[in-house]
Design a protein around this motif. Structure first.
Motif, PDB file in Angstrom:
ATOM      1  N   GLY A  93      48.293  21.370  31.124  1.00  0.00           N
ATOM      2  CA  GLY A  93      47.961  22.716  30.647  1.00  0.00           C
ATOM      3  C   GLY A  93      46.886  23.354  31.506  1.00  0.00           C
ATOM      4  O   GLY A  93      45.987  22.679  32.049  1.00  0.00           O
ATOM      5  N   ILE A  98      41.438  24.433  34.030  1.00  0.00           N
ATOM      6  CA  ILE A  98      40.258  25.304  34.105  1.00  0.00           C
ATOM      7  C   ILE A  98      38.998  24.496  33.769  1.00  0.00           C
ATOM      8  O   ILE A  98      37.981  24.579  34.463  1.00  0.00           O
ATOM      9  N   TYR A 122      36.837  29.737  28.695  1.00  0.00           N
ATOM     10  CA  TYR A 122      35.947  29.723  29.864  1.00  0.00           C
ATOM     11  C   TYR A 122      34.497  29.384  29.504  1.00  0.00           C
ATOM     12  O   TYR A 122      33.890  28.502  30.104  1.00  0.00           O
ATOM     13  N   TYR A 199      49.934  34.186  33.602  1.00  0.00           N
ATOM     14  CA  TYR A 199      50.995  35.162  33.293  1.00  0.00           C
ATOM     15  C   TYR A 199      51.528  35.827  34.568  1.00  0.00           C
ATOM     16  O   TYR A 199      51.969  36.977  34.537  1.00  0.00           O
ATOM     17  N   LYS A 230      54.018  29.353  29.908  1.00  0.00           N
ATOM     18  CA  LYS A 230      54.370  30.789  29.877  1.00  0.00           C
ATOM     19  C   LYS A 230      55.686  31.028  30.605  1.00  0.00           C
ATOM     20  O   LYS A 230      56.535  31.768  30.143  1.00  0.00           O
ATOM     21  N   LYS A 238      52.511  21.805  27.281  1.00  0.00           N
ATOM     22  CA  LYS A 238      51.158  21.711  27.837  1.00  0.00           C
ATOM     23  C   LYS A 238      51.156  21.162  29.267  1.00  0.00           C
ATOM     24  O   LYS A 238      50.572  20.102  29.553  1.00  0.00           O
TER      25      LYS A 238
HETATM   26  N1  PMP Z   1      44.618  31.207  30.321  1.00  0.00           N
HETATM   27  C1  PMP Z   1      45.093  32.205  29.579  1.00  0.00           C
HETATM   28  C2  PMP Z   1      44.686  33.601  29.908  1.00  0.00           C
HETATM   29  C3  PMP Z   1      45.966  31.948  28.528  1.00  0.00           C
HETATM   30  O1  PMP Z   1      46.418  32.950  27.771  1.00  0.00           O
HETATM   31  C4  PMP Z   1      46.323  30.618  28.263  1.00  0.00           C
HETATM   32  C5  PMP Z   1      47.214  30.250  27.151  1.00  0.00           C
HETATM   33  N2  PMP Z   1      47.751  30.690  26.421  1.00  0.00           N
HETATM   34  C6  PMP Z   1      45.802  29.598  29.063  1.00  0.00           C
HETATM   35  C7  PMP Z   1      44.940  29.924  30.076  1.00  0.00           C
HETATM   36  C8  PMP Z   1      46.105  28.159  28.815  1.00  0.00           C
HETATM   37  O2  PMP Z   1      47.356  27.751  29.191  1.00  0.00           O
HETATM   38  P1  PMP Z   1      47.919  26.328  28.788  1.00  0.00           P
HETATM   39  O3  PMP Z   1      48.625  26.485  27.488  1.00  0.00           O
HETATM   40  O4  PMP Z   1      48.812  25.952  29.919  1.00  0.00           O
HETATM   41  O5  PMP Z   1      46.745  25.405  28.661  1.00  0.00           O
END
Ligand code: PMP
Ligand code: GLN
Length: 381
Positions: A93, A98, A122, A199, A230, A238
């Motif tokens: 994920g 991050i 963040y 996205y 996404k 994930k």
């Molecule tokens: N960054 C943003 C802006 C998100 O909207 C999302 C999830 N919805 C994520 C990160 C995390 O993505 P993931 O589900 O792959 O952890």
């Protein structure tokens, strides 16, 4: 008793609102996830790999076949070369990616520039790394970045800047000019960049998505984050990936190997197969989701909400200032209970939300029938 390392953090708004929606049997347009299924071939590939016994640890940086498909995808889409072995890391994920990137580059006392409204993961990552988040508000009208304000906030302690385009929750996008400004600043002040591009394929009205991968100066100092959740409608799998130059990837992996070590093996193998067999799939997403955005916006034309069509993501902000003066978080809760439609308040994405904030975020990654049902209710409010 335990002394909290995140004393100001509660349960995420997504978890809270989805739980309330479920409790109230409301239409859930709050947490971002599709209510339709992933492509059949992708799901079949997952089953096949699990049945074929691919159920043990993957290599730490990811299944090589998947990293090769990612490299091919980026080369075809952006004419950018990235090395599967040294520059691509598959992560469980984008959230994990991050977190690991922040941990890898933020030292105690470092400052990190983030933009409000700001995706929720963040700030806690920065705090856990011992850093300080410096919040810069996006322009209140169009959620754009004021680069002068960014430069004014930069000082010798500034280590990292986190951008997100297309932007959650506003649906705004960064232009190529924005990325040029970022590149200039990052080079001038020797900053690292995390670019949350989960996205990337969901941009509308014939726009291009601009990636940090495409500007050489940014490419050399950025962690670019992507999410298969996404792109292939598998948020529950994930799985995502990070593209960063070898030295940055090496530091990211040092953290990743002790946070989760690896992403799930059969999932990675299924994604590799699907990317190989249907490389054109991601390019179909913009039209598909633009259709949903347009439907949702058209259905709300006679409502008392006002809106500007989202430029990216699968979220649409609705301005409720003609309807209520109640604060957004309270309104979301009230309307979920009273009308049976759940949304996300956006004040929760600010360090200090403006008093007159009056937007709710709705996810339109839903069947047309559900969007119609929700819009009918929203038109009655
Ligand atoms: N960054 C943003 C802006 C998100 O909207 C999302 C999830 N919805 C994520 C990160 C995390 O993505 P993931 O589900 O792959 O952890
Ligand atoms: N990113 C998704 C959203 O914005 C939610 C992900 C989550 O629940 N953590 O709705």
């Amino acid at each position: 008793m335990i002394k909290s390392k995140l004393p100001h953090v509660g349960t995420t708004i997504f978890t809270q609102m989805s739980a309330l929606a479920s409790q109230c049997e409301a239409i859930n347009l709050s947490q971002g996830f599709p209510d339709f299924d992933a492509p059949l071939a992708l799901r079949e590939a997952l089953g096949a790999h699990a049945m074929a016994g691919h159920n043990q640890y993957a290599p730490m940086a990811g299944v090589l076949a998947l990293r090769e498909q990612i490299a091919a995808h980026v080369a075809a889409r952006r004419a950018v070369e990235c090395h599967p072995e040294s520059e691509i890391t598959v992560v469980p994920g984008a959230t994990e990616g991050i977190f690991c990137a922040v941990m890898a580059c933020v030292h105690p006392g470092d400052e990190v520039i983030i933009f409000d409204p700001c995706y929720d993961c963040y700030q806690p990552s920065i705090e856990l790394a011992g850093g300080r988040a410096v919040h810069i508000p996006l322009n209140a009208l169009d959620f754009s970045i004021d680069w002068q304000q960014v430069e004014d906030a930069t000082n010798p302690r500034t280590r990292l800047i986190i951008i997100n385009s297309p932007h959650n929750p506003s649906g705004s996008t960064l232009s190529s000019h924005d990325l040029l400004k970022l590149e200039q600043l990052a080079e001038k002040y020797d900053l690292l960049v995390i670019s949350d591009e989960v996205y990337e394929h969901l941009v509308y009205d014939d726009q291009q998505h601009h990636s940090v991968l495409q500007l050489e100066g940014l490419r050399q100092r950025s962690f670019a984050m992507f999410s298969f959740g996404k792109t292939f409608s598998v948020t529950g799998w994930k799985t995502g990936y990070c593209i960063a130059p070898p030295a940055l990837s090496a530091e990211l992996r040092k953290v990743h190997q002790f946070v989760s070590f690896v992403a799930v093996t059969p999932v990675q193998m299924a994604l590799a197969d699907f990317m190989r067999d249907d490389p054109g799939y991601p390019a179909t997403l913009a039209d598909f989701y633009q259709g949903k955005r347009d439907l949702f916006c058209a259905l709300l034309e006679d409502s008392r909400f006002s809106l500007k069509p989202s430029q990216g993501t699968y979220f649409q902000l609705l301005d409720y200032s003609a309807i209520s003066t109640v604060r957004d978080a309270q309104l979301c809760e009230d309307w979920t209970r009273q009308y049976g439609v759940a949304a996300i308040p956006i004040s929760v994405f600010y360090q200090e939300a403006p008093e007159d904030l009056h937007y709710l975020r709705f996810c339109f990654a839903k069947s047309d029938a559900l969007l119609k049902q929700a819009a009918e209710i929203l038109c009655r409010i």
